[in-house]
Design a protein around this motif. Structure first.
Motif, PDB file in Angstrom:
ATOM      1  N   UNK A 186      -2.037 -53.414 -94.365  1.00 59.93           N
ATOM      2  CA  UNK A 186      -1.765 -52.554 -95.517  1.00 59.93           C
ATOM      3  C   UNK A 186      -0.657 -51.558 -95.187  1.00 59.93           C
ATOM      4  N   UNK A 187      -0.751 -50.951 -93.994  1.00 55.83           N
ATOM      5  CA  UNK A 187       0.286 -50.004 -93.570  1.00 55.83           C
ATOM      6  C   UNK A 187       1.622 -50.703 -93.375  1.00 55.83           C
ATOM      7  N   UNK A 188       1.574 -51.975 -92.946  1.00 55.13           N
ATOM      8  CA  UNK A 188       2.814 -52.729 -92.790  1.00 55.13           C
ATOM      9  C   UNK A 188       3.507 -52.901 -94.141  1.00 55.13           C
ATOM     10  N   UNK A 189       2.729 -53.167 -95.182  1.00 54.37           N
ATOM     11  CA  UNK A 189       3.302 -53.256 -96.521  1.00 54.37           C
ATOM     12  C   UNK A 189       3.873 -51.930 -96.986  1.00 54.37           C
ATOM     13  N   UNK A 190       3.189 -50.851 -96.636  1.00 53.37           N
ATOM     14  CA  UNK A 190       3.695 -49.523 -96.978  1.00 53.37           C
ATOM     15  C   UNK A 190       5.016 -49.247 -96.269  1.00 53.37           C
ATOM     16  N   UNK A 191       5.124 -49.717 -95.038  1.00 52.61           N
ATOM     17  CA  UNK A 191       6.359 -49.517 -94.273  1.00 52.61           C
ATOM     18  C   UNK A 191       7.524 -50.266 -94.914  1.00 52.61           C
ATOM     19  N   UNK A 192       7.276 -51.483 -95.386  1.00 50.47           N
ATOM     20  CA  UNK A 192       8.346 -52.245 -96.043  1.00 50.47           C
ATOM     21  C   UNK A 192       8.871 -51.496 -97.258  1.00 50.47           C
ATOM     22  N   UNK A 193       7.956 -50.928 -98.019  1.00 46.61           N
ATOM     23  CA  UNK A 193       8.388 -50.157 -99.189  1.00 46.61           C
ATOM     24  C   UNK A 193       9.124 -48.891 -98.756  1.00 46.61           C
ATOM     25  N   UNK A 197       8.169 -51.627 -84.545  1.00 43.39           N
ATOM     26  CA  UNK A 197       7.338 -50.777 -85.404  1.00 43.39           C
ATOM     27  C   UNK A 197       6.550 -51.629 -86.397  1.00 43.39           C
ATOM     28  N   UNK A 198       7.258 -52.525 -87.072  1.00 43.47           N
ATOM     29  CA  UNK A 198       6.627 -53.364 -88.091  1.00 43.47           C
ATOM     30  C   UNK A 198       5.638 -54.349 -87.467  1.00 43.47           C
ATOM     31  N   UNK A 199       6.007 -54.976 -86.356  1.00 37.60           N
ATOM     32  CA  UNK A 199       5.130 -55.961 -85.723  1.00 37.60           C
ATOM     33  C   UNK A 199       3.800 -55.345 -85.309  1.00 37.60           C
ATOM     34  N   UNK A 200       3.855 -54.154 -84.707  1.00 38.92           N
ATOM     35  CA  UNK A 200       2.608 -53.529 -84.256  1.00 38.92           C
ATOM     36  C   UNK A 200       1.743 -53.125 -85.442  1.00 38.92           C
ATOM     37  N   UNK A 201       2.364 -52.604 -86.496  1.00 39.71           N
ATOM     38  CA  UNK A 201       1.600 -52.233 -87.684  1.00 39.71           C
ATOM     39  C   UNK A 201       0.973 -53.466 -88.339  1.00 39.71           C
ATOM     40  N   UNK A 202       1.743 -54.550 -88.417  1.00 41.13           N
ATOM     41  CA  UNK A 202       1.234 -55.755 -89.073  1.00 41.13           C
ATOM     42  C   UNK A 202       0.035 -56.327 -88.331  1.00 41.13           C
ATOM     43  N   UNK A 203       0.049 -56.238 -86.981  1.00 38.09           N
ATOM     44  CA  UNK A 203      -1.061 -56.777 -86.198  1.00 38.09           C
ATOM     45  C   UNK A 203      -2.319 -55.920 -86.298  1.00 38.09           C
ATOM     46  N   UNK A 204      -2.160 -54.613 -86.545  1.00 44.64           N
ATOM     47  CA  UNK A 204      -3.310 -53.710 -86.591  1.00 44.64           C
ATOM     48  C   UNK A 204      -3.740 -53.370 -88.014  1.00 44.64           C
ATOM     49  N   UNK A 205      -2.777 -53.191 -88.887  1.00 44.58           N
ATOM     50  CA  UNK A 205      -3.073 -52.693 -90.237  1.00 44.58           C
ATOM     51  C   UNK A 205      -2.076 -53.287 -91.229  1.00 44.58           C
TER      52      UNK A 205
END
Length: 512
Positions: free
Chosen positions: A413-420, A403-411
């Motif tokens: 900002x959303x990856x940072x939101x996911x971490x939070x 989940x995180x890897x795909x978000x980080x490669x595309x967006x």
């Protein structure tokens, strides 16, 4: 044949068509083999021969012998580009005949793969796109359930001539029963056909046309379930690869449709992915299309039965023949029993590899969802992370990583939101990492992993029995006084040390 004079080609084709009048199915089968190679090799003459080949192959698709139907479908595959340029009435009749044939095939029908391959080839032609776009409204008219379509199909029996061959909402579900077919080639053809249908819409999205116009929302949930179950159950590498591609294409659908599917199915998918080794998959959480619309089966059977009656009386297939059929009714009984699937029972399939595939698929699915629906995904994953099951923790962790890897490669900002967003489980994950002893995988708990709980219970019970026996023997009095052993929290190393230091007394040590 490639260098034959056109007049000789026509004479050869005429001879092949005359062979179709014979009673022996082997002769008719050989006739279509010849037509198949003629169409494949003489593409430059196909325009002149198409009418004759088309009428012959259409009659062959209604042949009483399934082997003949198979090669008739294969003969038309090289001509798929020419077929879609035909007038709407002729194309309509061919496409619907192919879809109806899928409703009349049993588990051993050799034509299954050939028919689906031809369907995929026809729908993948660029000329089909405008036809499908013009009927998208018909594909969005509510949910379609293959197992509950009897009344609709019976009504369509009276409207066969107006049935829409481009409405994927009602036609694509006919592929579902073949996804878990017992024959590998059939399963491969089924998933490849679905993949080709999905590619049609996806390839046009760059031109400003969303894939949802081609892929009806009403069957998105069923399609996702079917493809996910391929990842869960399949052992063939080619089918798995095609299933992965189909899964990614399905995830191109609008977020709101994926969000609706996540609320209904995501928790079930996680539970299927974390089924322990040696346990049976929960069939109530799976999509099992075991019934077909009775009315549609009647139409398909009518065409085949009509062809059989014609073959019993007279065969007159030549230049200009039409191969039309009449209507009869036939009903089929579809078995409702579902075979039990045991995780790890298939020796050709790696359970670990399967869990990795499913975790990556679920993580990719989660990354396509809007932030507002992330809790739908996190809830079952958090429950698994906090469980005592090692498999559940493993799968949930891999899903989050994907989940995180795909978000980080595309967006990013959303990856940072996911971490939070994952902060609620962050402390729990850090506590798990501090538990280095596999016997105590959870902080402040003496319970082992669920998968080995029975083994640990048996070990501790046997250690307790041995300890009781030693305690009742006077020869071990000194040993027992120095022994500090808590059987309740006994781990493997403690058990080994306990047993290895236990020396049997000699005769001199025994009381007289």
């Amino acid at each position: 044949m490639k260098y034959m004079h056109p007049s000789l080609v026509c004479r050869t084709l005429n001879t092949l068509l005359q062979m179709q009048r014979r009673q022996e199915w082997e002769v008719r089968h050989g006739s279509f083999l010849g037509i198949k190679y003629l169409v494949a090799i003489l593409e430059e003459m196909l325009k002149d021969l198409l009418d004759y080949v088309l009428h012959a192959c259409k009659a062959g698709l209604e042949d009483p012998d399934d082997d003949v139907r198979a090669v008739a479908a294969e003969a038309l595959i090289p001509a798929a580009a020419s077929l879609v340029r035909l007038n709407d009435q002729m194309l309509h009749s061919i496409v619907m005949l192919l879809w109806d044939i899928l409703l009349d095939l049993d588990d051993l029908s050799p034509s299954t793969s050939s028919v689906m391959n031809l369907v995929a080839e026809i729908y993948s032609q660029p000329e089909m796109v405008p036809k499908m776009l013009s009927t998208t409204a018909l594909g969005e008219g509510g949910d379609f359930d293959l197992n509950k379509a009897t009344q609709i199909a019976e009504r369509e029996d009276r409207l066969t001539s107006t049935e829409n061959p481009y409405g994927l909402a009602t036609l694509t579900p006919r592929l579902w029963p073949f996804m878990r077919h017992s024959i590998t080639s059939v399963r491969h053809s089924a998933i490849c056909t679905l993949e080709r249908l999905l590619e049609v819409g996806n390839s046009r999205s760059s031109a400003g046309i969303t894939s949802s116009k081609f892929w009806p929302t009403s069957i998105l949930g069923d399609a996702l379930q079917v493809v996910f179950q391929n990842l869960l159950l399949e052992s063939n590498d080619e089918i798995l690869q095609s299933s992965e591609r189909a899964w990614k294409l399905l995830l191109q659908c609008p977020e709101k449709d994926l969000e609706s599917a996540a609320r209904v199915y995501f928790s079930n998918w996680v539970q299927l992915a974390t089924t322990p080794y040696g346990s049976m998959l929960d069939s109530t959480k799976m999509f099992l299309p075991v019934a077909l619309p009775r009315g549609s089966r009647s139409r398909a059977a009518a065409k085949i039965r009509s062809a059989r009656l014609e073959h019993e009386n007279e065969r007159m297939i030549s230049f200009g023949s039409t191969g039309e059929s009449t209507s009869h009714e036939k009903h089929f009984d579809v078995p409702s029993s579902v075979s039990k699937v045991i995780v790890g029972a298939d020796s050709d399939k790696s359970v670990t590899h399967t869990r990795v595939l499913m975790s990556m698929a679920l993580g990719l699915f989660a990354s396509k969802l809007p932030v507002g629906s992330w809790q739908v995904v996190l809830s079952p994953l958090a429950n698994d992370l906090m469980s005592l099951s090692g498999v559940q923790r493993q799968v949930a962790s891999m899903v989050i990583v994907s989940w995180f890897k795909d978000l980080r490669s595309r967006d990013p900002v959303s990856a940072g939101t996911l971490l939070a967003f994952l902060s609620s489980v962050k402390e729990w994950l850090l506590d798990l990492l501090t538990c280095s002893d596999p016997a105590y995988p959870t902080k402040d708990s003496v319970l082992p992993y669920t998968e080995i709980a029975r083994t640990y219970t048996k070990m501790r019970n046997e250690a307790y029995s041995l300890l009781q026996s030693i305690d009742s023997c006077a020869a071990f009095k000194d040993y027992m006084s120095s022994l500090n052993l808590n059987v309740v929290v006994l781990n493997v190393d403690d058990a080994i040390n306990f047993a290895s230091k236990l020396l049997l007394p000699s005769e001199s040590d025994l009381p007289s």
